[in-house]
Every structure is written in C-alpha cells, then in structure tokens.
Design a protein around this motif. Structure first.
Motif, mmCIF file in Angstrom:
data_model
loop_
_atom_site.group_PDB
_atom_site.id
_atom_site.type_symbol
_atom_site.label_atom_id
_atom_site.label_comp_id
_atom_site.label_asym_id
_atom_site.label_seq_id
_atom_site.Cartn_x
_atom_site.Cartn_y
_atom_site.Cartn_z
ATOM 1 N N ALA A 1 0.819 -1.225 0.000
ATOM 2 C CA ALA A 1 0.000 0.000 0.000
ATOM 3 C C ALA A 1 0.847 1.267 0.000
ATOM 4 O O ALA A 1 0.518 2.246 -0.677
ATOM 5 N N ASN A 2 1.957 1.282 0.738
ATOM 6 C CA ASN A 2 2.787 2.485 0.797
ATOM 7 C C ASN A 2 3.614 2.694 -0.467
ATOM 8 O O ASN A 2 4.233 3.736 -0.649
ATOM 9 N N LYS A 3 3.612 1.745 -1.373
ATOM 10 C CA LYS A 3 4.342 1.855 -2.638
ATOM 11 C C LYS A 3 3.416 2.236 -3.798
ATOM 12 O O LYS A 3 3.876 2.608 -4.864
ATOM 13 N N TYR A 4 2.117 2.107 -3.581
ATOM 14 C CA TYR A 4 1.127 2.311 -4.646
ATOM 15 C C TYR A 4 0.869 3.803 -4.831
ATOM 16 O O TYR A 4 0.557 4.511 -3.885
ATOM 17 N N ILE A 5 1.028 4.292 -6.076
ATOM 18 C CA ILE A 5 0.796 5.727 -6.302
ATOM 19 C C ILE A 5 -0.473 6.000 -7.095
ATOM 20 O O ILE A 5 -0.874 7.147 -7.240
ATOM 21 N N GLY A 6 -1.124 4.958 -7.616
ATOM 22 C CA GLY A 6 -2.375 5.149 -8.327
ATOM 23 C C GLY A 6 -2.463 4.305 -9.580
ATOM 24 O O GLY A 6 -1.633 3.429 -9.818
ATOM 25 N N PHE A 7 -3.490 4.579 -10.374
ATOM 26 C CA PHE A 7 -3.684 3.825 -11.611
ATOM 27 C C PHE A 7 -4.145 4.761 -12.719
ATOM 28 O O PHE A 7 -4.638 5.857 -12.472
ATOM 29 N N ILE A 8 -3.966 4.274 -13.941
ATOM 30 C CA ILE A 8 -4.418 4.987 -15.130
ATOM 31 C C ILE A 8 -5.298 4.033 -15.919
ATOM 32 O O ILE A 8 -4.888 2.903 -16.220
ATOM 33 N N ASP A 9 -6.516 4.468 -16.219
ATOM 34 C CA ASP A 9 -7.430 3.661 -17.017
ATOM 35 C C ASP A 9 -7.357 4.048 -18.484
ATOM 36 O O ASP A 9 -7.281 5.234 -18.823
#
Length: 194
Positions: free
Chosen positions: A104-112
């Motif tokens: 979780a602390n490494k996740y910066i987001g997503f692009i659809d």
C-alpha cells in the motif's frame, strides 16, 4: 522538462480471451521473486535529475492488434526504493491479479484506458489519456547515479516506477501480441512538488 518512458510487452502465444482482473504480461509464469523485469514493467528516467520528482501527465497504450480495444485496460503504478519488491502482481499472463496490503505504501495510483477512447485500424489499436499522478523522492531516478542516463549495469538506481497492466473486461488477444505503454511526465528540474 518533459520526459517520456515506455514498457513493452510481448504476450505469450496463447489466444484464450482475457477476463476482467487478469494480468497482461510477457509470460504465463511470474518473472523472478517480484514478478518485475525491465522488459515488461519498469519505467526508467521519468523523474527530474536532482530529486526524482515529477507528474505523469499523459499515458498512451499501443498494440499491434485491435482486439485489446474490446475492453478497458488499467495500469497500476508503484514506486520501489532500492531492494524493495512487490507482493502484488506477481502472477503470470492471464492469471488473476492479487493486491497486497503490504504494498500500500508503494502504490501511487492507476491509469485507465477506457474502451470508448481507443482508436483502431486493421492492424493496430491505440488509446491516449491524460493523467495527473505525482511521484516524489528518489522513487524514479537513482541519487547514486553518476553515469548519467545510462542503463544497468552502469546505472545505480535507488528507486523505480513499476507498472502492472490489468485487463478490465473480456478481450481476445492474438498470439505474441505486442503492447506498449508510454508515460509522459513533467519533471521541473530542481523543484520539489508542493
């Protein structure tokens, strides 16, 4: 300063349709302990030189076959510091993706990449979307890198931006289908994001 980096995926030879939530990858088995290799998932040199900061402002998905446009695709983005690995996404092509709280602390987001945004032709598909994802610290470029923008083994990387591509619906691939994801970042030299 605008920077562009891409990952390239050459799918396996199978033509079984993807289901929503499956990984789009280069092999039917996970590669290495973290499932991450430079050939498939690592975006290099998107951050500015001094601090490694930047903003992802655009993403483009290209493929040499139009079937990918039948479903949305999602690119999950993580930043890894030196020596870190991912528990999430460590599966092969067409396996169900799992995501771990330990990442979780490494996740910066997503692009659809939505189905409606694809442009297709007889032998290609492409989708361009705008993005607004900030990354910071030495998460992208190595502070210990004294060799310029070289590649391994000459470049020391303190951190890495990693992308994991996920099918968000049913679509049928072609054998050895080529997929490329290109990210554009706005990296202001010597300026840390607010």
């Amino acid at each position: 300063m605008i920077r562009v980096a891409s990952i390239n995926i050459t799918r396996p030879t199978g033509v079984t349709a993807y289901a929503s939530g499956q990984r789009v990858w280069t092999s039917t088995t996970a590669s290495g302990a973290s499932g991450i290799t430079a050939a498939g998932s690592v975006f290099y040199n998107l951050g500015e030189t001094m601090f490694g900061n930047g903003y992802i402002v655009k993403a483009v998905l290209f493929s040499n076959a139009s079937g990918i446009s039948a479903a949305s695709q999602r690119l999950h983005l993580y930043t890894l510091s030196s020596g870190q690995t991912l528990v999430s996404g460590t599966v092969g092509d067409q396996a169900a993706l799992t995501f771990s709280y330990s990442d979780a602390n490494k996740y910066i987001g997503f692009i659809d990449f939505p189905t409606a945004s694809f442009v297709t032709g007889a032998t290609y598909a492409s989708c361009t979307v705008t993005a607004d994802i900030a990354f910071q610290r030495a998460a992208i470029r190595g502070e210990g890198d004294f060799s310029g923008y070289g590649t391994a083994p000459n470049q020391v990387r303190v951190g890495t931006l990693v992308g994991i591509l996920e099918a968000r619906g049913v679509w049928t691939p072609t054998a050895s289908q080529l997929i490329s994801v290109q990210l554009t970042s706005d990296a202001q030299e010597g300026v840390s994001p607010p």
